[in-house]
Design a protein around this motif. Structure first.
Motif, PDB file in Angstrom:
ATOM      1  N   MET A   1       0.479  -1.034   0.028  1.00  0.00           N
ATOM      2  CA  MET A   1      -0.120  -0.065   0.169  1.00  0.00           C
ATOM      3  C   MET A   1       1.062   1.226   0.318  1.00  0.00           C
ATOM      4  O   MET A   1       0.430   2.431  -0.716  1.00  0.00           O
ATOM      5  N   TYR A   2       2.186   1.271   0.459  1.00  0.00           N
ATOM      6  CA  TYR A   2       2.240   2.591   1.200  1.00  0.00           C
ATOM      7  C   TYR A   2       4.530   1.929  -0.181  1.00  0.00           C
ATOM      8  O   TYR A   2       4.844   2.809   0.536  1.00  0.00           O
ATOM      9  N   LYS A  24       3.701   7.139   8.515  1.00  0.00           N
ATOM     10  CA  LYS A  24       2.541   5.991   7.726  1.00  0.00           C
ATOM     11  C   LYS A  24       1.403   6.508   9.077  1.00  0.00           C
ATOM     12  O   LYS A  24       0.423   6.051   7.943  1.00  0.00           O
ATOM     13  N   THR A  25       1.803   7.112   9.880  1.00  0.00           N
ATOM     14  CA  THR A  25       0.331   7.277  10.932  1.00  0.00           C
ATOM     15  C   THR A  25      -0.032   8.155  10.130  1.00  0.00           C
ATOM     16  O   THR A  25      -1.691   8.630  10.483  1.00  0.00           O
ATOM     17  N   TYR A  26       0.870   9.350   9.331  1.00  0.00           N
ATOM     18  CA  TYR A  26      -0.065  10.341   9.381  1.00  0.00           C
ATOM     19  C   TYR A  26      -0.510  10.146   7.700  1.00  0.00           C
ATOM     20  O   TYR A  26      -0.969  11.298   6.976  1.00  0.00           O
ATOM     21  N   LEU A  27      -0.486   9.287   6.769  1.00  0.00           N
ATOM     22  CA  LEU A  27      -0.891   8.740   5.520  1.00  0.00           C
ATOM     23  C   LEU A  27      -1.692   8.318   5.350  1.00  0.00           C
ATOM     24  O   LEU A  27      -2.700   7.631   6.390  1.00  0.00           O
ATOM     25  N   THR A  28      -2.503   8.980   4.291  1.00  0.00           N
ATOM     26  CA  THR A  28      -4.061   8.346   4.159  1.00  0.00           C
ATOM     27  C   THR A  28      -4.318   7.609   2.950  1.00  0.00           C
ATOM     28  O   THR A  28      -4.125   8.150   1.560  1.00  0.00           O
ATOM     29  N   PRO A  29      -4.482   6.281   2.990  1.00  0.00           N
ATOM     30  CA  PRO A  29      -4.783   4.938   1.651  1.00  0.00           C
ATOM     31  C   PRO A  29      -5.916   5.460   0.928  1.00  0.00           C
ATOM     32  O   PRO A  29      -6.833   5.487   1.595  1.00  0.00           O
ATOM     33  N   LYS A  30      -6.063   5.668  -0.645  1.00  0.00           N
ATOM     34  CA  LYS A  30      -7.379   5.956  -0.684  1.00  0.00           C
ATOM     35  C   LYS A  30      -6.943   5.847  -2.868  1.00  0.00           C
ATOM     36  O   LYS A  30      -6.427   5.947  -3.034  1.00  0.00           O
ATOM     37  N   LYS A  31      -8.155   4.800  -2.735  1.00  0.00           N
ATOM     38  CA  LYS A  31      -8.459   4.717  -3.971  1.00  0.00           C
ATOM     39  C   LYS A  31      -9.493   4.899  -4.601  1.00  0.00           C
ATOM     40  O   LYS A  31      -9.986   5.911  -4.716  1.00  0.00           O
ATOM     41  N   ARG A  33     -11.105   5.548  -8.583  1.00  0.00           N
ATOM     42  CA  ARG A  33     -11.647   4.663  -9.887  1.00  0.00           C
ATOM     43  C   ARG A  33     -11.532   5.876 -10.962  1.00  0.00           C
ATOM     44  O   ARG A  33     -11.941   7.176 -11.106  1.00  0.00           O
ATOM     45  N   LEU A  38     -10.673  13.482  -7.556  1.00  0.00           N
ATOM     46  CA  LEU A  38     -10.156  13.738  -6.576  1.00  0.00           C
ATOM     47  C   LEU A  38      -9.890  15.297  -5.606  1.00  0.00           C
ATOM     48  O   LEU A  38     -10.618  14.764  -5.092  1.00  0.00           O
ATOM     49  N   GLU A 102      -4.404   4.154  -6.905  1.00  0.00           N
ATOM     50  CA  GLU A 102      -3.993   3.827  -5.373  1.00  0.00           C
ATOM     51  C   GLU A 102      -2.987   5.136  -5.037  1.00  0.00           C
ATOM     52  O   GLU A 102      -1.850   5.422  -6.212  1.00  0.00           O
ATOM     53  N   SER A 107      -2.816  14.492   3.862  1.00  0.00           N
ATOM     54  CA  SER A 107      -3.430  15.984   3.906  1.00  0.00           C
ATOM     55  C   SER A 107      -2.707  17.521   4.810  1.00  0.00           C
ATOM     56  O   SER A 107      -1.586  17.694   5.164  1.00  0.00           O
ATOM     57  N   ALA A 110      -1.634  17.576   8.213  1.00  0.00           N
ATOM     58  CA  ALA A 110      -1.030  15.890   8.155  1.00  0.00           C
ATOM     59  C   ALA A 110       0.300  16.691   8.176  1.00  0.00           C
ATOM     60  O   ALA A 110       1.907  16.112   8.325  1.00  0.00           O
TER      61      ALA A 110
END
Lengths: 192, 220
Positions: A1-2, A24-31, A33, A38, A102, A107, A110
Motif C-alpha cells: 500500500m505504501y 505512516k501514521t499520517y498517511l491516508t490510503p485512497k483508491k 476509480r 480527486l 491507488e 492532508s 498532516a
C-alpha cells in the motif's frame, strides 16, 4: 500500500524504521476509480496525492468548456493543486483519474505536523518542490520558445510511459494544441 | 463541497445502516455498502436506485476494499462487532473519518456495558488510533430517518469528536441525512450521548413511543 511512497522517499532521504512507522501514521490510503474526481475546481485542495498506481490528470476548464491539461501524474509522482493547498484558496484545477488509481494522500494538517516533527520530511518536501519548480520552468520555456516538433519530441523522450498510456487528445491538450495539429506534427516527425 | 465524497457503510443491511444509506444516497456522495447478508445487500442497492436513479451506490466486496476507496467510513454494526470490523479496516482507515453510531447497551437495555469513564466511541478510537473517530447518529432511531420531523419538530442529532475538519464534514453529512446537527463536544462527550440514548430507549419502552422518538433542545 505504501511501498512506492517509501521507496521514493528513502531514495531522496534515508529513513530509520521508526521514522517510517511514524510517517505512516499520517498517511491516508485512497483508491480512485477511472473518471472519478480527486478534486473539483472551486473546492479547497486539502491533500497532496502521491500516486502508488494508476494515472491522473490535473486540468483547468475554460469558458467554452475546453479542458487544458496542466499536469499528468503516474506511479511515483505527486499531483495536487499546490496553489490551493498552500494558500487555502479555492482550487482552479480539477484532478481526476485517467486509470484506476491507488493514492497516498497527505492532508494539510498532516503535512504541517510532519514538517514540524520530522526534519527529514521537510527535506523530502523541499526536494519535491524544487523538482516541481524546475519541471515547471522547463515546461514554460519550451511553450514560449521551442518549435512544436521539438516540444513534442522532448515530451515523448522525457515521458515515454505517458505517451503510451494516455490518449492523444489529452497529450494535445497538455501541449496546448488541437488534436488535429498534434497529429500533423506527429506525421511530420515520422516522415523524417 | 463539489468533489463527491465516497462513504463506506459497514453493516448497511441492519436497521440503522440501511436507513442511513437511503438518506445519504440523496446527497452528493458515492456509497459503498457492505452487509453480512449478500442478498439483502443487493435488494437494498436496488431499492435505493429505484427510488433515486441518480444515486451513486454499489455493493462492496469486503470492509477493507470499501474502506480503502472511502473518504468516510460509517460503522453501522453493534458495539460487540466493532472490534472485529476495526481489525479489518485498521490499515485502510488511517487518517480517515470513522463514524461510530453504536450504543453499548446490555442485554436487558437497563444499562451500558462500557465503564463510566469511557464510551463505545472512545473504545473504537483506541482500536483505530490513527483514524478520526466521530460519534454521530447514536441518538436517532432507524424510524427517525424516514420521519426526521416528529410532532412538527426536526430531531436534533448530536456529534462528538476531536478533529475540527472532521466535525465539519460530519455536520454536513448529518444535515444531508435530514437531522438538525449539533456539535456536542470532544469525543468523550460520547459518554453522555450514549447514556442519552439509553434513557430514550428506556422511556420508549415505558411509555410506548413505538421507536419513533428523538431529542430536541428547546432554546430561544
Amino acid at each position: 500500500m505504501y511501498e512506492l511512497f517509501f521507496r521514493n522517499f528513502t531514495k531522496k532521504v534515508p529513513l530509520t524504521q521508526e521514522e517510517e512507522a511514524l510517517i505512516k501514521t499520517y498517511l491516508t490510503p485512497k483508491k480512485l476509480r477511472k473518471k472519478q474526481y480527486l478534486l473539483q475546481e472551486g473546492d479547497v485542495c486539502k491533500n497532496i496525492a502521491f500516486i502508488e498506481a494508476g494515472a491522473l490528470k490535473a486540468y483547468s476548464v475554460d469558458d467554452t468548456g475546453n479542458e487544458h491539461i496542466i499536469q499528468f501524474g503516474i506511479e511515483g509522482w505527486i499531483i495536487s493543486d499546490l496553489y490551493s493547498f498552500l494558500t487555502g484558496e479555492p482550487a482552479t484545477y480539477n484532478i481526476d483519474a485517467i486509470e484506476d488509481a491507488e493514492l497516498i494522500l497527505i492532508s494539510k494538517s498532516a503535512h504541517e505536523e510532519l514538517l514540524l516533527k520530522i526534519p527529514k520530511y521537510e527535506t523530502y518536501t523541499r526536494l519535491n518542490i524544487t523538482g516541481a519548480y524546475l519541471a515547471m520552468q522547463k515546461r514554460l520555456t519550451s511553450i514560449i520558445s521551442s518549435p512544436l516538433a521539438e516540444r513534442y519530441a522532448n515530451f515523448t523522450a522525457l515521458y515515454p510511459d505517458i505517451v503510451q498510456r494516455v490518449p492523444q487528445h489529452m497529450i494535445a491538450s497538455y501541449m496546448g494544441l488541437t488534436p488535429e495539429t498534434l497529429s500533423r506534427v506527429r506525421r511530420r516527425i515520422s516522415a523524417k | 463541497m463539489k468533489t463527491k465524497q465516497t462513504i463506506a457503510v459497514i453493516g448497511a443491511t441492519g436497521n440503522i445502516g440501511s436507513a442511513i444509506s437511503k438518506n445519504l444516497s440523496k446527497g452528493n456522495y458515492r456509497l459503498l455498502l457492505k452487509g453480512s447478508k449478500q442478498d439483502e445487500l443487493e435488494t437494498l442497492v436496488k431499492e435505493i436506485k429505484t427510488s433515486n436513479s441518480a444515486a451513486d451506490v454499489e455493493a462492496a466486496v469486503c470492509p477493507a476494499e470499501a474502506g480503502w476507496e472511502a473518504d468516510i467510513i460509517i460503522l453501522a454494526v453493534p458495539f460487540g462487532a466493532e472490534k472485529e470490523v476495526a481489525k479489518k479496516i485498521k490499515e485502510v482507515a488511517n487518517q480517515k473519518i470513522v463514524i461510530s453510531i453504536s450504543n453499548p447497551l446490555n442485554e436487558t437495555y437497563n444499562g451500558l456495558v462500557t465503564a463510566p469513564d469511557t464510551s463505545a466511541a472512545e473504545e473504537l478510537q483506541k482500536l483505530l488510533p490513527n483514524s478520526k473517530v466521530i460519534k454521530a447518529f447514536n441518538t436517532t432511531f432507524a424510524a427517525d430517518f424516514t420521519t426526521p420531523v416528529i410532532d412538527g419538530k426536526q430531531a436534533d442529532a448530536f456529534i462528538a469528536g476531536n478533529d475540527e475538519d472532521a466535525l465539519q464534514i460530519v455536520t454536513e453529512l448529518v444535515a444531508t441525512a435530514g437531522f438538525n446537527p449539533i456539535v456536542a463536544g470532544d469525543l468523550c462527550v460520547s459518554r453522555t450521548l450514549e447514556n442519552m440514548q439509553l434513557l430514550l430507549i428506556q422511556l420508549g419502552m415505558k411509555y410506548n413511543y413505538n421507536w419513533l422518538a428523538g431529542w430536541k433542545i428547546l432554546h430561544h
